[in-house]
Structures are given as structure tokens and as C-alpha cells.
Write an enzyme that holds these catalytic residues in place. Structure first.
Site, PDB file in Angstrom:
ATOM      1  N   SER A  64       3.144 -53.794  27.137  1.00  0.00           N
ATOM      2  CA  SER A  64       4.325 -54.451  27.294  1.00  0.00           C
ATOM      3  C   SER A  64       4.739 -55.234  25.819  1.00  0.00           C
ATOM      4  O   SER A  64       3.560 -55.642  25.081  1.00  0.00           O
ATOM      5  CB  SER A  64       4.455 -55.611  28.372  1.00  0.00           C
TER       6      SER A  64
HETATM    7  N1  SAH Z   1       0.267 -55.035  31.653  1.00  0.00           N
HETATM    8  C1  SAH Z   1       0.068 -53.942  30.727  1.00  0.00           C
HETATM    9  C2  SAH Z   1       1.505 -53.227  31.237  1.00  0.00           C
HETATM   10  C3  SAH Z   1       1.147 -51.817  31.299  1.00  0.00           C
HETATM   11  S1  SAH Z   1       2.442 -50.967  31.685  1.00  0.00           S
HETATM   12  C4  SAH Z   1       0.031 -54.076  29.440  1.00  0.00           C
HETATM   13  O1  SAH Z   1       0.538 -55.060  28.665  1.00  0.00           O
HETATM   14  O2  SAH Z   1      -0.709 -53.161  28.932  1.00  0.00           O
HETATM   15  C5  SAH Z   1       2.644 -51.005  33.466  1.00  0.00           C
HETATM   16  C6  SAH Z   1       1.249 -50.374  34.136  1.00  0.00           C
HETATM   17  O3  SAH Z   1       1.513 -50.371  35.676  1.00  0.00           O
HETATM   18  C7  SAH Z   1       0.860 -48.941  33.655  1.00  0.00           C
HETATM   19  O4  SAH Z   1      -0.452 -48.881  33.415  1.00  0.00           O
HETATM   20  C8  SAH Z   1       0.888 -48.347  34.993  1.00  0.00           C
HETATM   21  O5  SAH Z   1       0.175 -47.279  35.318  1.00  0.00           O
HETATM   22  C9  SAH Z   1       0.737 -49.103  36.179  1.00  0.00           C
HETATM   23  N2  SAH Z   1       1.234 -49.083  37.508  1.00  0.00           N
HETATM   24  C10 SAH Z   1       2.543 -48.309  37.888  1.00  0.00           C
HETATM   25  N3  SAH Z   1       2.531 -48.201  39.138  1.00  0.00           N
HETATM   26  C11 SAH Z   1       1.713 -49.049  39.586  1.00  0.00           C
HETATM   27  C12 SAH Z   1       1.155 -49.200  40.952  1.00  0.00           C
HETATM   28  N4  SAH Z   1       1.647 -48.802  42.225  1.00  0.00           N
HETATM   29  N5  SAH Z   1      -0.079 -49.985  41.280  1.00  0.00           N
HETATM   30  C13 SAH Z   1      -0.928 -50.517  40.120  1.00  0.00           C
HETATM   31  N6  SAH Z   1      -0.391 -50.073  38.778  1.00  0.00           N
HETATM   32  C14 SAH Z   1       0.698 -49.571  38.557  1.00  0.00           C
END
Ligand code: SAH
Length: 213
Positions: A64
Site C-alpha cells: 500500500s
Molecule cells: N498490507 C499490505 C497490503 C497488501 S494488498 C501491504 O502493505 O503490503 C492487499 C492484500 O490483501 C493482498 O496481499 C491480498 O492477497 C490480500 N487479500 C485479498 N483478499 C483477502 C482475503 N479475503 N483475506 C485475506 N487477505 C486477502
């Protein structure tokens, strides 16, 4: 895996940018000034790690944007020892910010590749989550509930009802809701039965998906 004076300088610049965009929680800014974001990214993007932008990580996901991380974290108003559930571990950067603030962090990721990678990586740089879980964030984490805060870092097409029920009274859920564009939404549990809802502007996230992968 090096962190240098040059990186520290770039982080100080990033903190200034975040302040200019309206972030003013000192603890959040301090956490961002400490955490080596470049180590959470593919080496091909590491040169851009301190720009206020999202970047690709593995499994077609993104780390993010720092402003978004700061904005969501600020809304949680974390106190040391708070129990926090994160949905969407991804690179682990947001997880590290929460740990740096003294939270006990439980984090769920649905992409096995990312889950495995981040589980190995976070302790290597000194960040110990209470639990990293390979699972589906739509159902939350009943066995560890209730939480002081829940933060969803993927765009939820709708509000997963299970999450509200896993908040303490006084607890907060921060979740971007919507399809193409998401509205950052804060729910505060004001009693066993009541929740207060605040809508706090538009953001763009990768979608929160059903099922594991
Ligand atoms: N906090 C992370 C954001 C990653 S993007 C960072 O800053 O790196 C969002 C993440 O949510 C992705 O890794 C994706 O695989 C995860 N995601 C999507 N749907 C999800 C679900 N139902 N349960 C858990 N994680 C999920």
C-alpha cells in the site's frame, strides 16, 4: 538487506510529505521514519521505496501507498498492547507499522506465496507478529476475538459482517468498501449492539477476494 543513512534521509523526506498531506499522529510518523520500506519490496522497485506510491509485490498484489498506511493506522488510535487484526498481510509493511506502535498483531493473508514469504521475512528484520495466518479475511479470526482494532488492507466489495462482531466495545474497524473505488469507512463499536459509521474519502485498493489461493 542493508539500511543506510541514505535510506534514513529518504524516509525523513517521506515523513515530511505525509505531514504535508495531513497525517499528524506523531507515533505513526515515527514508525514510518523507522521502518525500512525498501526491504519489503522487490529489488527492482527498491529505488522508489520512499515515494508515496503503491508498488507491485508478488502474486499480483501491491504494497500500500505510505499515505494510505498512515491514514488507516491513524484511525485505529493504537495504544501499546492493543490487540489488532489485520486482513491482507501482503508484504508485511502495514504489519510492521502496527508492531512498531506496540500492538499485538494477528494478520491474515489469502495468497499462500505472500503468506510464506512474509512469515519468513518479518522476524528476520525484527518484527514479530503474534500470529500470521493463511486464511480468508472475510471470516475474521473468531478464536482470538475480540479485538481493539481491525484493519482491512484490500478493497472489500461489501462489509463482511463477521468482522463487526469481533470488535470489543470501543473497538474500531477500518475498512475500504467499494468495487472500483473504495470509501474508507470507520466503524466504532459503541455498545454490544451499536456501531457508529464514518465515511472518510475515496481510496483505491486491490480487491479483497473470496477463497484462498
Ligand atoms: N498490507 C499490505 C497490503 C497488501 S494488498 C501491504 O502493505 O503490503 C492487499 C492484500 O490483501 C493482498 O496481499 C491480498 O492477497 C490480500 N487479500 C485479498 N483478499 C483477502 C482475503 N479475503 N483475506 C485475506 N487477505 C486477502
Amino acid at each position: 538487506m542493508k539500511d543506510t543513512h541514505k535510506h534514513q534521509g529518504l524516509r525523513n523526506q517521506l515523513v515530511k510529505t505525509l505531514v504535508s498531506k495531513g497525517i499528524n499522529d506523531k507515533n505513526v510518523l515515527e514508525a514510518i521514519s523507522k521502518i525500512p520500506r525498501h526491504l519489503f519490496m522487490d529489488s527492482s522497485f527498491a529505488d522508489f521505496a520512499y515515494q508515496d506510491k503503491a508498488f507491485p509485490i508478488a502474486a499480483e498484489q501491491t504494497i500500500s501507498q505510505p499515505y494510505t498506511v498512515a491514514f488507516q493506522t491513524e484511525l485505529l488510535e493504537i495504544k501499546k498492547g492493543d490487540k489488532i487484526l489485520e486482513i491482507g498481510t501482503g508484504s508485511g509493511y502495514q504489519t510492521a507499522v502496527l508492531i512498531e506502535l506496540g500492538a499485538k498483531v494477528y494478520s491474515i493473508e489469502r495468497q499462500q506465496e505472500l503468506f510464506k514469504k512474509t512469515k519468513l521475512f518479518l522476524p528476520k528484520i525484527g518484527y514479530k507478529a503474534k500470529k500470521l495466518i493463511f486464511g480468508d479475511g472475510y471470516i475474521g479470526l473468531k478464536e482470538e476475538a475480540p479485538f481493539d482494532g481491525i484493519i482491512v488492507t484490500a478493497g472489500a466489495p461489501f462489509l463482511p459482517k463477521a468482522l463487526l462482531g469481533q470488535l470489543k466495545v470501543g473497538g474500531k474497524l477500518v475498512i475500504p468498501i467499494g468495487d472500483d473505488v473504495q470509501v474508507m469507512t470507520l466503524f466504532v463499536r459503541t455498545s454490544e449492539k451499536d456501531f457508529k459509521k464514518h465515511e472518510l474519502g475515496d481510496f483505491r485498493f486491490v480487491p479483497m477476494l473470496k477463497e484462498k489461493n
